[in-house]
Design a protein around this motif. Structure first.
Motif, PDB file in Angstrom:
ATOM      1  N   ALA A  28       0.862  -1.198   0.000  1.00 20.79           N
ATOM      2  CA  ALA A  28       0.000   0.000   0.000  1.00 20.79           C
ATOM      3  C   ALA A  28       0.895   1.244   0.000  1.00 20.79           C
ATOM      4  CB  ALA A  28      -0.899  -0.020   1.228  1.00 20.79           C
ATOM      5  N   PRO A  29       0.444   2.341  -0.622  1.00 17.66           N
ATOM      6  CA  PRO A  29       1.352   3.482  -0.816  1.00 17.66           C
ATOM      7  C   PRO A  29       1.738   4.205   0.466  1.00 17.66           C
ATOM      8  CG  PRO A  29      -0.884   4.072  -1.410  1.00 17.66           C
ATOM      9  CD  PRO A  29      -0.893   2.597  -1.145  1.00 17.66           C
ATOM     10  N   GLY A  30       3.002   4.601   0.536  1.00 21.84           N
ATOM     11  CA  GLY A  30       3.475   5.441   1.633  1.00 21.84           C
ATOM     12  C   GLY A  30       3.426   6.898   1.173  1.00 21.84           C
ATOM     13  N   PHE A  31       3.027   7.789   2.052  1.00 21.29           N
ATOM     14  CA  PHE A  31       2.961   9.227   1.741  1.00 21.29           C
ATOM     15  C   PHE A  31       4.195   9.900   2.352  1.00 21.29           C
ATOM     16  CE2 PHE A  31      -1.648  10.065   0.627  1.00 21.29           C
ATOM     17  CZ  PHE A  31      -2.059   8.735   0.633  1.00 21.29           C
ATOM     18  N   THR A  32       4.870  10.740   1.574  1.00 22.90           N
ATOM     19  CA  THR A  32       5.976  11.508   2.138  1.00 22.90           C
ATOM     20  C   THR A  32       5.377  12.567   3.077  1.00 22.90           C
ATOM     21  OG1 THR A  32       5.927  13.146   0.392  1.00 22.90           O
ATOM     22  CG2 THR A  32       7.343  11.222   0.027  1.00 22.90           C
ATOM     23  N   GLU A  33       6.225  13.194   3.852  1.00 24.29           N
ATOM     24  CA  GLU A  33       5.777  14.233   4.796  1.00 24.29           C
ATOM     25  C   GLU A  33       4.935  15.294   4.069  1.00 24.29           C
ATOM     26  OE1 GLU A  33       7.430  14.226   8.183  1.00 24.29           O
ATOM     27  OE2 GLU A  33       5.661  15.474   8.579  1.00 24.29           O
ATOM     28  N   LEU A  46      -7.424   7.766   8.777  1.00 26.14           N
ATOM     29  CA  LEU A  46      -6.290   7.952   9.688  1.00 26.14           C
ATOM     30  C   LEU A  46      -4.999   7.425   9.056  1.00 26.14           C
ATOM     31  CD1 LEU A  46      -8.010   6.770  12.987  1.00 26.14           C
ATOM     32  CD2 LEU A  46      -7.564   9.142  12.261  1.00 26.14           C
ATOM     33  N   PHE A  47      -3.904   8.090   9.393  1.00 26.92           N
ATOM     34  CA  PHE A  47      -2.585   7.660   8.901  1.00 26.92           C
ATOM     35  C   PHE A  47      -1.748   7.206  10.092  1.00 26.92           C
ATOM     36  CE2 PHE A  47      -4.022  10.623   5.715  1.00 26.92           C
ATOM     37  CZ  PHE A  47      -3.441  10.226   4.523  1.00 26.92           C
ATOM     38  N   SER A  48      -0.806   6.336   9.824  1.00 32.50           N
ATOM     39  CA  SER A  48       0.200   6.064  10.858  1.00 32.50           C
ATOM     40  C   SER A  48       1.577   6.069  10.199  1.00 32.50           C
ATOM     41  CB  SER A  48      -0.061   4.745  11.562  1.00 32.50           C
ATOM     42  OG  SER A  48      -0.264   3.728  10.632  1.00 32.50           O
ATOM     43  N   GLN A  49       2.549   6.580  10.957  1.00 31.32           N
ATOM     44  CA  GLN A  49       3.899   6.685  10.404  1.00 31.32           C
ATOM     45  C   GLN A  49       4.677   5.419  10.751  1.00 31.32           C
ATOM     46  OE1 GLN A  49       6.332   9.903  11.903  1.00 31.32           O
ATOM     47  NE2 GLN A  49       7.376  10.147   9.939  1.00 31.32           N
ATOM     48  N   ARG A  50       5.421   4.901   9.768  1.00 27.01           N
ATOM     49  CA  ARG A  50       6.195   3.680  10.023  1.00 27.01           C
ATOM     50  C   ARG A  50       7.680   4.002  10.137  1.00 27.01           C
ATOM     51  NH1 ARG A  50       3.582  -0.304   5.622  1.00 27.01           N
ATOM     52  NH2 ARG A  50       1.417  -0.076   6.253  1.00 27.01           N
ATOM     53  N   ASP A  51       8.453   2.939  10.423  1.00 30.79           N
ATOM     54  CA  ASP A  51       9.894   3.117  10.629  1.00 30.79           C
ATOM     55  C   ASP A  51      10.602   3.746   9.428  1.00 30.79           C
ATOM     56  OD1 ASP A  51       9.543   1.990  13.028  1.00 30.79           O
ATOM     57  OD2 ASP A  51      10.408   0.038  12.531  1.00 30.79           O
ATOM     58  N   ASP A  52      10.043   3.539   8.210  1.00 34.89           N
ATOM     59  CA  ASP A  52      10.710   4.112   7.036  1.00 34.89           C
ATOM     60  C   ASP A  52      10.464   5.621   6.910  1.00 34.89           C
ATOM     61  OD1 ASP A  52       8.053   4.208   6.242  1.00 34.89           O
ATOM     62  OD2 ASP A  52       8.245   2.770   4.611  1.00 34.89           O
ATOM     63  N   LEU A  54       7.675   7.123   6.303  1.00 32.52           N
ATOM     64  CA  LEU A  54       6.511   7.448   5.465  1.00 32.52           C
ATOM     65  C   LEU A  54       5.212   7.260   6.260  1.00 32.52           C
ATOM     66  CD1 LEU A  54       7.647   5.577   2.227  1.00 32.52           C
ATOM     67  CD2 LEU A  54       7.754   8.045   2.644  1.00 32.52           C
ATOM     68  N   TYR A  55       4.148   7.894   5.761  1.00 34.51           N
ATOM     69  CA  TYR A  55       2.823   7.791   6.402  1.00 34.51           C
ATOM     70  C   TYR A  55       1.952   6.836   5.584  1.00 34.51           C
ATOM     71  CZ  TYR A  55       4.330  11.835   9.029  1.00 34.51           C
ATOM     72  OH  TYR A  55       5.040  12.668   9.849  1.00 34.51           O
ATOM     73  N   TYR A  56       1.249   5.955   6.282  1.00 33.31           N
ATOM     74  CA  TYR A  56       0.414   4.951   5.607  1.00 33.31           C
ATOM     75  C   TYR A  56      -1.029   5.078   6.082  1.00 33.31           C
ATOM     76  CZ  TYR A  56       4.754   2.864   4.022  1.00 33.31           C
ATOM     77  OH  TYR A  56       5.976   2.663   3.421  1.00 33.31           O
ATOM     78  N   LEU A  57      -1.954   4.942   5.136  1.00 42.45           N
ATOM     79  CA  LEU A  57      -3.378   4.982   5.495  1.00 42.45           C
ATOM     80  C   LEU A  57      -3.727   3.735   6.300  1.00 42.45           C
ATOM     81  CD1 LEU A  57      -4.567   6.210   2.032  1.00 42.45           C
ATOM     82  CD2 LEU A  57      -5.252   7.305   4.179  1.00 42.45           C
ATOM     83  N   GLN A  58      -4.466   3.912   7.378  1.00 41.52           N
ATOM     84  CA  GLN A  58      -4.875   2.749   8.168  1.00 41.52           C
ATOM     85  C   GLN A  58      -6.041   2.064   7.458  1.00 41.52           C
ATOM     86  OE1 GLN A  58      -5.598   3.819  12.244  1.00 41.52           O
ATOM     87  NE2 GLN A  58      -3.584   4.755  12.453  1.00 41.52           N
ATOM     88  N   PRO A  84      -0.756  10.447  -3.595  1.00 43.73           N
ATOM     89  CA  PRO A  84       0.712  10.424  -3.510  1.00 43.73           C
ATOM     90  C   PRO A  84       1.397  10.013  -4.813  1.00 43.73           C
ATOM     91  CG  PRO A  84      -0.221   8.532  -2.372  1.00 43.73           C
ATOM     92  CD  PRO A  84      -1.378   9.394  -2.778  1.00 43.73           C
ATOM     93  N   PHE A  85       2.649  10.393  -4.897  1.00 42.16           N
ATOM     94  CA  PHE A  85       3.472  10.096  -6.080  1.00 42.16           C
ATOM     95  C   PHE A  85       3.450   8.592  -6.396  1.00 42.16           C
ATOM     96  CE2 PHE A  85       7.719   8.963  -7.761  1.00 42.16           C
ATOM     97  CZ  PHE A  85       7.766   9.777  -8.882  1.00 42.16           C
TER      98      PHE A  85
END
Ligand code: SF4
Ligand code: SF4
Length: 367
Positions: A28-33, A46-52, A54-58, A84-85
């Motif tokens: 699933a796509p990660g969103f940059t800041e 809702l989004f959650s930020q992961r270790d990489d 990036l922000y991911y849609l829940q 997102p890109f």
């Protein structure tokens, strides 16, 4: 991105890229800041930020095991221009390669996967400068390699992009080459220090010194241009063509995908008839701890199933007990020659005085 190739109706009837199951929800796509700060005002999801970073849609799994992106509506993506890109680029990915940024294709898109790489490349060719510029501004848009992808296009030395023929881009194909000193320095900082405990890690300055003297071989391995791992060897100072296997590693994001075995196969083919290999693993027979014993046996068996032989030599070197393994791809070597080799090798590295108090032979067993 793929307007020249895909019709809107095709995607409207498919929507696979916005719907996931357990096997591909990681994709699933990660969103940059920057993308997150625009998108969060356009959706209640809702989004959650992961270790990489990036922000991911829940996403919630439904009763049929499906995750649907909360931004997907009957009319398409509710984020519109602020999607997102990664969603714009999908099913393509930008991947770091030894040549520069490569363009790869995900097998998840059933429609584009059917197309020839040459046609996909022609469809996106005029957008490549935009892709490079965007990724140049934000390197987090560059994806990690997955061996299931097809490499569609790579730049040549002049930076001009060319498509990769379908089969060449789809099949795993490893090649090796010697690393530059800068590549060795980068890998040491980014991988070696995390891959090996401090007491097993050679000093970087010593590695570079030996490499510059022609006594250390440093190979990097690439799959379709993408860096996948490394293997480093000491060259035998006794004159016989024996290389001592010093380190082997697969880059963290590609572990568990069979690359370690492929690297060993390639090393075997590369040295066949020219150089024999010796290497040490922590000795499973020299510990009473069942957990440590199991881990050590697992590593030793990995080499044995890949054609290496147990020499029966157990050595204590600088506080660690090692078992010496041997791959007979060149000249035959007797166990005592290997012991002599190790002796000379470490004297060469640390000097006779320091060496004498730090090495002993535990046993040489008839195998
Ligand atoms: S998976 Fe491919 S065909 Fe399906 S919606 Fe996505 S881009 Fe379109
Ligand atoms: S953000 Fe939009 S384009 Fe991206 S997965 Fe969700 S619905 Fe699809």
């Amino acid at each position: 991105m793929l307007r020249n190739i895909l019709k809107g109706e095709t995607c409207a009837g498919c929507r696979i890229c916005c719907i996931y199951d357990d096997s591909d929800v990681w994709d699933a796509p990660g969103f940059t800041e920057k993308e997150f700060s625009k998108a969060k005002d356009k959706t209640e999801a809702l989004f959650s930020q992961r270790d990489d970073g990036l922000y991911y849609l829940q996403m919630e799994k439904d009763s049929e095991g499906i995750y649907t992106c909360p931004c997907l509506s009957d009319k398409g993506c509710t984020l519109g221009e602020d999607k997102p890109f990664r969603c714009r680029l999908w099913p393509l990915y930008l991947i770091n390669t030894e040549h520069g940024l490569g363009i790869a294709l995900s097998p998840v898109c059933p429609e584009v996967w059917k197309r020839k790489s040459e046609d996909i490349f022609e469809g996106i060719r005029d957008q490549i400068p935009f892709l490079l510029e965007t990724a140049g501004e934000d390197p987090s848009l560059v994806e990690k390699w997955n061996p299931e992808y097809r490499m569609i296009a790579l730049p040549d030395e002049a930076g001009v992009y060319h498509y990769i023929p379908d089969e060449e881009g789809t099949e795993i194909h490893l090649h090796l080459r010697d690393m530059s000193v800068t590549e060795l320095q980068n890998l040491y900082k980014e991988e070696f220090v995390f891959d090996f405990p401090e007491d097993e890690l050679k000093k970087l300055d010593l590695m570079i010194d030996l490499k510059n003297q022609g006594k250390y071989v440093t190979y990097a391995f690439f799959d379709r241009g993408v860096y996948v791992g490394y293997a480093l060897f000491d060259i035998n100072p006794t004159g016989k063509k024996i290389y001592l296997f010093d380190y082997l590693g697969v880059t963290p994001s590609l572990r568990g995908k069979g690359y370690a075995t492929m690297i060993l196969d390639l090393i075997r083919a590369h040295f066949a008839g020219k150089v024999s290999l010796a290497g040490e693993v922590e000795d499973p027979f020299m510990t009473d701890d069942p957990e440590i014993k199991r881990d050590r046996e697992r590593l030793m068996n990995f080499y044995i199933t890949n054609g290496w032989q147990d020499t029966g030599i157990s050595m204590f070197l600088f506080d660690v007990d090692y078992r010496i393994l041997y791959y007979p791809s060149g000249e035959a070597i007797e166990p005592m020659e290997l012991v002599d080799y190790y002796r000379r090798h470490f004297i060469d590295m640390v000097g006779e005085e320091e060496f004498e108090g730090n090495m002993r032979i535990n046993s040489i067993t008839e195998i």
